[in-house]
Design an enzyme around this catalytic site. Structure first.
Site, PDB file in Angstrom:
ATOM      1  N   LYS B 215     -91.390 -45.347   8.419  1.00  0.00           N
ATOM      2  CA  LYS B 215     -91.726 -46.520   9.217  1.00  0.00           C
ATOM      3  C   LYS B 215     -93.226 -46.556   9.487  1.00  0.00           C
ATOM      4  CE  LYS B 215     -91.939 -47.127  13.697  1.00  0.00           C
ATOM      5  NZ  LYS B 215     -93.121 -47.993  13.845  1.00  0.00           N
ATOM      6  N   GLU B 289     -97.723 -34.469  14.570  1.00  0.00           N
ATOM      7  CA  GLU B 289     -99.192 -34.490  14.577  1.00  0.00           C
ATOM      8  C   GLU B 289     -99.584 -35.410  15.713  1.00  0.00           C
ATOM      9  OE1 GLU B 289    -101.027 -32.700  12.729  1.00  0.00           O
ATOM     10  OE2 GLU B 289     -99.946 -32.279  10.861  1.00  0.00           O
ATOM     11  N   CYS B 323    -107.268 -38.986  15.605  1.00  0.00           N
ATOM     12  CA  CYS B 323    -106.695 -38.018  16.543  1.00  0.00           C
ATOM     13  C   CYS B 323    -107.571 -36.766  16.636  1.00  0.00           C
ATOM     14  CB  CYS B 323    -105.282 -37.656  16.139  1.00  0.00           C
ATOM     15  SG  CYS B 323    -105.106 -37.333  14.393  1.00  0.00           S
ATOM     16  N   GLU B 421    -107.251 -38.764  26.069  1.00  0.00           N
ATOM     17  CA  GLU B 421    -107.619 -39.290  24.760  1.00  0.00           C
ATOM     18  C   GLU B 421    -107.829 -40.803  24.851  1.00  0.00           C
ATOM     19  OE1 GLU B 421    -104.614 -39.105  21.664  1.00  0.00           O
ATOM     20  OE2 GLU B 421    -106.161 -38.668  20.184  1.00  0.00           O
TER      21      GLU B 421
END
Lengths: 302, 511, 287
Positions: B215, B289, B323, B421
């Site tokens: 997906k 991840e 990331c 983040e």
């Protein structure tokens, strides 16, 4: 008058080779199109030190080159002339005469070019002779052997002495980066040259391979940037040797623009030491004007 | 030669640009007033984008069970790009059945070498359609064409090429063990590197003999469906790769499907934890991840100009939607002023704008949601008392979601902008005095994905890199990726590795 | 036969290199296979879990920083100490109801297993590390590093051999650990703590708690400072609880399915790899 403290040249400024080359490769990805391309091609043309440094140079050859310097392409008289011609000292008078009233400078190599393997007095005499013959600019070579031995004071003093001998003439200091090998060496040599009084720093004689490369040029431009930041003094840059294509010239201009900014994008602060580059720039300029790809047969080889 | 006057004083700059300022002022370089690059847009004429896209299930495009679609917009223009099928549990079930059938009947029976050859074909076809894929990636996701053209797409092809070769060599990868495929893999990928993340997921899964249901993120589905076309063109057996589009609920349907053997997820730590929890008590393998807040440590003895470039790559690559971004700059005090000055100068040369322009350095923020989130964090930073600096030379386009490169100085470890983040072009800058302090600050986070170290001293690199609790350490470089190089996090940045030999582990059972 | 009264042993826990009783001061009875009470063991609580995790975290920095060679020597030293106390462990296993021959086998295999893992400490990084031939001008290598603090929920089977099979790969890889010893057979684990203490294992590298699992598993598996959980309990609900708790801080979880601890599947470096993180380092190559 401002007092400038001279740094310790033994203190190596670390430079990462891969990082420098990555930066250049990223800058090379700038896409120069349309007006910005035409503008840059003409700018590059105006920055050329049209050069002949052959053992077989004669007055006739120099006069022809001066004529090309004056009017690079007769069908387009509005194009800029080149910045200077660059010749051996014994050709300075000839060039000076041929360029009288044009505003084109005469640059002369000196100091036992290209090796620099001579006594200081010989180098001083060589310089004075060129200046006396009318040279506006002196392109000296550093003593690479002494440099690689770590004899930085020797290099500094020699440049300072030549600078003094230049009088009013501008001094370009050729580092011969192809023989210095590492970017750290290029950086140190750049710093020595600038602190010793160079008006320009220049990559190469054109007699050693590799001559000018973009990563070396970037390292020198960054040295100029730091010198400017520390002293407020602008120093010019001249990559020389091996630059033959208009596309490369544009890439060099991108390096200058994004490292030093617009103030350096003039023949006063940036030069190309080249000869065949001229015609490639002209071909591109004509292509931009006419839309037709060009052939070298239509451009004079002087 | 200890004294010198300023030369060339009063010399007019021939091109009419701003004159350099006097040595006593704060010296600035003028990057904008002369010779600006004309627009250099990559032409998108030949790229075909349909109005509507279906799922790719069992080798063909298939209309969603509930016949619902959602729109995806081009974040640089805010115009609708196409609409995509909204995947429901029925669609996911259909895809999983197709994948199971393909696994049982075809893929697990195919000789490993032949399996590898299909993957090689895919790699080549990505290379052949590189330009088209790059343009679509930039239109759909907002990333600059320079990056999609030079990084995303060529790397995606390289990952397929690398893993293709493993297919018939797995006996050499795990000493003393025999590797068997896991079965059907459910893979959920993020919007920051759509095609590249697809490659990271699908290439090792296929090479080890698994079939997949993937997906893509709901804002960046397009290259995944172009990839579906490539699978068809490559003659890949039906059902080996299935692509179901949709948002979080579609992802949940994949995670919860009982006939899936392994889940691979790349995305936020928040969602990663939810997935890990949903998988509790099941036999499903998983790799995650997740997020990061990467430290980028600059020591006094670093190569400064390259470090500045590294900082730029670390935080402004892909609009900071990375990331493993180096979003926390840690600078040794002695070099801080000089470095920050150089960084600010460098930021002035960054071009923010049209993702399709070849000169664009920073493209559009991927979505309105992300755009708002970044702006919120910028406000938080200001409220927390940090000093903001943004580049001035590039004006932002009127339309689209754009954000100026931003740095914050005067921040504290406790600030939210240092802890959380942001996933945008926003860098916080802290100083440190000793290596020990740098390591402490670097590790003072629940994350552990990647970090940078800049110093000219080799022994220092090894010491500090040993002490950093992160899966990737970039020493004197940053944001480098390669198919042979394992990638993945410590702590809350994830579980498992992708890339390299280590990237095979999540997709095999060792007997 | 003399009339001398035997001195009985008080079984305590092993935390941070010391032998404290449970913070709660509670104990529970340990029976042998004939349901005869053979000892009292500490019934640890969440606070003991907390203290043990803190001890493990504190020890982690030093232990993970030891050279592989040194870790190997320490593991070998444990084996030496265990060998020297073979008789004690055989007796204890017999006390719990094990046949003499089996007890001897279990203790000797335990010693051998320690030596097996002692030998891996400086080899598994070579087996699982890689130098990666990246396309750009960089030197790139990947090496395993310890995950950190591992919570171990030990098995009731083969109480000495199983606990050594669980601990050895975990600490060989540079991790520190907190073990919830077998609930029904905790005695060999506690005595093994004494062996650890007598060998060169730094305080806090291995911490051993006894008590009821249901009172500790939840707290151990949810503890934010635990990086990974190694579980040997089959119960589905327990496994689900551990998995769910792990998700709070993205812990790594490994469930062992083995019942036969004498099996040589328990001797392989992949068990070390279960609690390793791979770190990949890049550096430019250029003069």
């Amino acid at each position: 008058m401002s007092v400038i403290s001279i740094p310790d040249f033994n203190q190596t400024i670390p430079i990462d080779k891969v990082g420098v080359e990555e930066r250049v490769s990223r800058l090379n990805k700038r896409s120069i199109k349309k007006e910005s391309k035409v503008q840059a091609l003409k700018l590059a043309l105006s920055m050329i030190d049209l050069t002949t440094l052959e053992g077989k140079d004669s007055e006739g050859k120099v006069i022809q080159m001066c004529s090309k310097a004056r009017v690079p392409y007769a069908p387009m008289p509005q194009l800029p002339s080149v910045a200077a011609v660059c010749v051996y000292p014994n050709m300075v008078a000839t060039a000076k005469k041929a360029l009288k009233g044009t505003g084109i400078y005469v640059a002369s190599v000196a100091t036992a070019f290209p090796s620099g393997m001579a006594q200081l007095q010989v180098k001083l005499d060589d310089t004075k002779f060129a200046v006396d013959s009318g040279a506006d600019e002196i392109d000296m070579v550093i003593s690479r052997g002494e440099f690689l031995k770590g004899n930085y004071n020797f290099i500094f003093d020699e440049i300072a002495a030549i600078k003094e001998a230049c009088g009013e003439a501008h001094l370009k200091v050729i580092l011969e980066t192809g023989e210095l090998e590492t970017y750290e060496n290029v950086r140190t040599a750049s710093d020595i040259a600038m602190y010793a009084g160079a008006d320009f720093i220049k990559t190469s004689t054109g007699k050693i391979s590799p001559a000018a490369t973009q990563p070396v040029t970037l390292v020198m431009l960054e040295a100029i940037r730091d010198f400017y930041g520390d002293t407020g003094i602008m120093v010019g840059m001249k990559p020389a040797g091996g630059i033959r294509k208009a596309k490369e010239a544009l890439q060099y201009l991108v390096l200058v623009k994004e490292t030093l900014g617009a103030a350096w994008l003039t023949p006063n602060w940036f030069r190309f030491g080249a000869s065949s580059l001229t015609n490639d720039l002209l071909m591109q300029i004509v292509k931009q004007e006419t839309g037709v790809y060009q052939s070298l047969h239509y451009f004079s080889e002087d | 030669m200890s004294e010198k006057t300023k030369k060339n004083e009063g010399e007019a700059t021939a091109n009419g640009s701003a004159k350099p300022t006097s040595p006593n002022a704060d010296l600035k370089h003028d990057f904008a007033s002369f010779w600006n690059y004309s627009p250099a847009p990559e032409s998108s004429d030949f790229v075909e984008i349909r109005e509507q896209y279906q799922h790719y299930i069992d080798g063909s495009f298939s209309v969603p069970a509930k016949k619902r679609y959602f729109k995806s917009i081009n974040p640089a223009t805010e115009e609708v790009l196409a609409e995509f099928a909204e995947g429901t549990s029925e669609d996911v079930d259909k895809a999983v059945k197709a994948a199971r059938k393909a696994y049982d009947k075809v893929w697990s029976k195919l000789p490993a070498r032949e399996r590898g050859k299909y993957i090689y074909r895919i790699a080549r076809m990505i290379q052949e359609r590189a330009r088209e894929l790059a343009i679509i990636e930039s239109m759909d996701g907002g990333k600059p064409i320079r990056e999609s053209r030079d990084v995303d797409v060529p790397l995606a092809a390289a990952y397929f090429f690398y893993y293709a070769g493993w297919a018939d060599k797995l006996d050499y990868a795990f000493p003393g063990r025999k590797a068997e495929p896991v079965g059907v893999c459910g893979q959920i990928i993020p919007w920051n590197f759509p095609l590249l993340m697809l490659a990271w997921k699908i290439a090792p899964a296929l090479a080890t003999g698994n079939t997949v249901v993937l997906k893509p993120a709901e804002t960046t589905s397009l290259t995944a469906l172009k990839f579906a076309e490539i699978c068809m063109d490559a003659g890949l057996p039906a059902g080996v790769v299935n692509i179901v589009t949709g948002a979080g609920q579609t992802g949940a349907a994949i995670v919860d499907h009982p006939d899936i053997n392994k889940i691979a997820f790349t995305g936020s730590t928040e969602v990663g934890k939810i997935i890990q929890k949903s998988l509790a008590g099941t036999e499903k393998k998983f790799t995650l991840e997740l997020g990061g807040k990467g430290p980028n440590i600059i020591f006094e003895d670093a190569s400064v100009d390259q470090a500045v470039e590294g900082i730029v790559n670390a935080i402004f690559f892909n609009q900071g939607h990375v990331c493993c971004a180096g979003s926390r700059l840690l600078v040794q005090e002695g070099i801080a002023d000089k470095l920050i000055k150089k960084l600010k100068q460098r930021m002035e040369t960054l071009i923010v704008g049209d993702p399709l322009d070849k000169n664009t350095d920073i493209g559009a923020i991927n979505s309105k949601m992300q755009f708002n989130k970044i702006n919120e964090y910028i406000e938080i930073g200001i409220k927390e008392g940090a000093t903001i600096h943004q580049s001035n030379s590039s004006s932002l386009p009127d339309k689209g979601y754009f954000c100026k490169p931003t740095i914050f100085t005067g921040v504290a470890q406790s600030n939210r902008i240092v802890q959380e983040e942001i996933f945008g072009p926003v860098l916080t800058i802290q100083t440190f005095r000793t290596p020990e302090e740098a390591v402490e600050k670097a590790n003072n986070t629940p994350y552990g994905l990647a970090g940078g170290i800049w110093t000219d001293k080799g022994s220092k690199i090894f010491k500090i890199s040993q002490k950093l609790r992160s899966g990737v350490v970039w020493a004197n470089t940053f944001n480098k990726f390669d198919p042979t190089s394992p990638f993945g996090g410590y702590k809350e940045s994830g579980v498992g590795r992708e890339g390299g030999l280590h990237g095979l582990y999540p997709y095999v059972k060792l007997k | 036969m003399s009339d001398r009264i035997d001195v009985l042993k008080t079984y305590k826990t092993y935390v941070g290199g010391k032998f404290p009783r449970s913070e709660s001061d509670r104990t529970y009875k340990v029976n042998n296979s004939n349901d005869k009470v053979v000892a009292n063991a500490c019934r640890c609580t969440r606070k003991d879990v907390r203290d043990a995790v803190l001890a493990a975290r504190t020890a982690s920095k030093d232990w993970s920083g030891r050279s592989a060679y040194n870790r190997g020597q320490v593991l070998y030293r444990i084996a030496e100490m265990l060998e020297g106390r073979k008789d004690q462990f055989i007796r204890e296993l017999e006390l719990l109801g094990m046949k003499s021959k089996e007890a001897v086998y279990e203790v000797e295999l335990s010693v051998d297993r320690l030596i097996y893992y002692a030998g891996w400490t400086d080899k598994y990084p070579q087996v699982f590390g890689t130098v990666n031939p990246v396309a750009s001008s960089h030197f790139n290598f990947s090496a395993p590093e310890p995950t950190g603090v591992v919570g171990i929920i030990a098995s009731d089977e083969d109480p000495l051999l199983s606990i050594i099979s669980l601990i050895a790969p975990v600490i060989a890889g540079g991790n520190t650990c907190v073990i919830l010893a077998s609930e029904s057979n905790p005695l060999p684990a506690v005595s093994f703590g004494e062996v650890l203490h007598a060998s060169d294992v730094p305080a806090g590298v291995v911490n051993i708690l006894t008590g009821y699992r249901e009172e500790m598993v939840d707290h151990l598996s949810s503890h934010m400072d635990v990086n990974a959980v190694l579980n040997t309990i089959f119960d589905k609900e327990t496994r689900k609880l551990i998995d769910e708790n792990a998700s709070i801080s993205v812990k790594r979880v490994v469930h062992y399915d083995s019942k036969n601890w004498a099996d040589d599947t328990h001797e392989n470096p992949y068990l070390i790899l279960d609690f390793q993180e791979t770190k990949t380092t890049w550096h430019p190559v250029g003069v």
